[in-house]
Design a protein around this motif. Structure first.
Motif, PDB file in Angstrom:
ATOM      1  N   ILE A  20       0.835  -1.204   0.000  1.00 22.09           N
ATOM      2  CA  ILE A  20       0.000   0.000   0.000  1.00 22.09           C
ATOM      3  C   ILE A  20       0.866   1.250   0.000  1.00 22.09           C
ATOM      4  N   ILE A  21       1.896   1.260   0.842  1.00 20.80           N
ATOM      5  CA  ILE A  21       2.770   2.439   0.927  1.00 20.80           C
ATOM      6  C   ILE A  21       3.485   2.682  -0.398  1.00 20.80           C
ATOM      7  N   VAL A  22       4.083   1.635  -0.952  1.00 19.91           N
ATOM      8  CA  VAL A  22       4.867   1.807  -2.181  1.00 19.91           C
ATOM      9  C   VAL A  22       3.967   2.123  -3.380  1.00 19.91           C
ATOM     10  N   LEU A  23       2.836   1.432  -3.494  1.00 19.57           N
ATOM     11  CA  LEU A  23       1.942   1.706  -4.622  1.00 19.57           C
ATOM     12  C   LEU A  23       1.337   3.103  -4.539  1.00 19.57           C
ATOM     13  N   PHE A  36       3.703  14.194   3.213  1.00 24.35           N
ATOM     14  CA  PHE A  36       3.829  14.177   4.667  1.00 24.35           C
ATOM     15  C   PHE A  36       4.548  12.918   5.132  1.00 24.35           C
ATOM     16  N   LEU A  37       4.140  11.765   4.625  1.00 27.18           N
ATOM     17  CA  LEU A  37       4.728  10.496   5.063  1.00 27.18           C
ATOM     18  C   LEU A  37       6.200  10.384   4.683  1.00 27.18           C
ATOM     19  N   SER A  38       6.574  10.972   3.554  1.00 24.41           N
ATOM     20  CA  SER A  38       7.968  10.864   3.118  1.00 24.41           C
ATOM     21  C   SER A  38       8.915  11.697   3.975  1.00 24.41           C
ATOM     22  N   THR A  39       8.365  12.524   4.866  1.00 24.63           N
ATOM     23  CA  THR A  39       9.215  13.294   5.775  1.00 24.63           C
ATOM     24  C   THR A  39       9.263  12.688   7.174  1.00 24.63           C
ATOM     25  N   GLN A  40       8.521  11.619   7.410  1.00 17.10           N
ATOM     26  CA  GLN A  40       8.490  10.989   8.728  1.00 17.10           C
ATOM     27  C   GLN A  40       9.610   9.953   8.850  1.00 17.10           C
ATOM     28  N   LEU A  41      10.235   9.933  10.026  1.00 18.44           N
ATOM     29  CA  LEU A  41      11.318   9.004  10.276  1.00 18.44           C
ATOM     30  C   LEU A  41      10.804   7.576  10.164  1.00 18.44           C
ATOM     31  N   GLY A  42      11.500   6.741   9.478  1.00 20.21           N
ATOM     32  CA  GLY A  42      11.079   5.351   9.263  1.00 20.21           C
ATOM     33  C   GLY A  42      10.436   5.198   7.903  1.00 20.21           C
ATOM     34  N   LEU A  43       9.388   5.934   7.649  1.00 22.48           N
ATOM     35  CA  LEU A  43       8.733   5.847   6.340  1.00 22.48           C
ATOM     36  C   LEU A  43       9.576   6.507   5.260  1.00 22.48           C
ATOM     37  N   ALA A  44      10.337   7.522   5.620  1.00 20.37           N
ATOM     38  CA  ALA A  44      11.218   8.152   4.633  1.00 20.37           C
ATOM     39  C   ALA A  44      12.249   7.152   4.122  1.00 20.37           C
ATOM     40  N   GLN A  45      12.733   6.289   5.021  1.00 25.22           N
ATOM     41  CA  GLN A  45      13.688   5.276   4.601  1.00 25.22           C
ATOM     42  C   GLN A  45      13.022   4.226   3.718  1.00 25.22           C
ATOM     43  N   TYR A  47      10.525   4.801   1.700  1.00 21.14           N
ATOM     44  CA  TYR A  47      10.380   5.439   0.386  1.00 21.14           C
ATOM     45  C   TYR A  47      11.715   5.517  -0.343  1.00 21.14           C
ATOM     46  N   ALA A  48      12.768   5.868   0.377  1.00 24.19           N
ATOM     47  CA  ALA A  48      14.072   6.052  -0.259  1.00 24.19           C
ATOM     48  C   ALA A  48      14.677   4.730  -0.714  1.00 24.19           C
ATOM     49  N   PHE A  49      14.468   3.676   0.062  1.00 24.48           N
ATOM     50  CA  PHE A  49      15.067   2.383  -0.251  1.00 24.48           C
ATOM     51  C   PHE A  49      13.989   1.332  -0.492  1.00 24.48           C
ATOM     52  N   SER A  50      12.988   1.682  -1.277  1.00 22.22           N
ATOM     53  CA  SER A  50      11.855   0.774  -1.492  1.00 22.22           C
ATOM     54  C   SER A  50      12.282  -0.523  -2.177  1.00 22.22           C
ATOM     55  N   LEU A  51      13.236  -0.448  -3.091  1.00 22.08           N
ATOM     56  CA  LEU A  51      13.706  -1.664  -3.759  1.00 22.08           C
ATOM     57  C   LEU A  51      14.395  -2.590  -2.759  1.00 22.08           C
TER      58      LEU A  51
END
Length: 82
Positions: A20-23, A36-45, A47-51
């Motif tokens: 859900i997050i990646v899609l 907003f979520l891409s600036t939160q600690l944990g979720l930003a990582q 998003y950045a390293f989804s692969l």
């Protein structure tokens, strides 16, 4: 009907949440929620390293499938001819 084990339920929830997050980020990158979520600690990582996280989840899922099939094979009684 077989009961769902806690491990299978947890793995399913992790994969569902990750999907859900990646899609949502892939399909709606400019949405306010994703910004907003891409600036939160944990979720930003995530998003950045989804692969990387996707590969880790796939490897973990394959290991769990392998362990489950190995356990099922060892539970079956072995019949000997003779």
């Amino acid at each position: 009907m077989k009961s769902i084990k806690k491990r299978q339920l947890l793995l399913g929830l992790v994969v569902l949440l990750y999907s859900i997050i990646v899609l949502s980020y892939a399909l709606f990158p400019k949405a306010e929620l994703n910004q907003f979520l891409s600036t939160q600690l944990g979720l930003a990582q995530v998003y950045a390293f989804s692969l990387f996280f996707g590969i880790v989840i796939i490897i973990f899922a394959l290991l769990m499938i392998g362990v489950n099939s190995y356990k099922k094979d060892n539970r079956k009684p072995h019949l000997s001819c003779g």
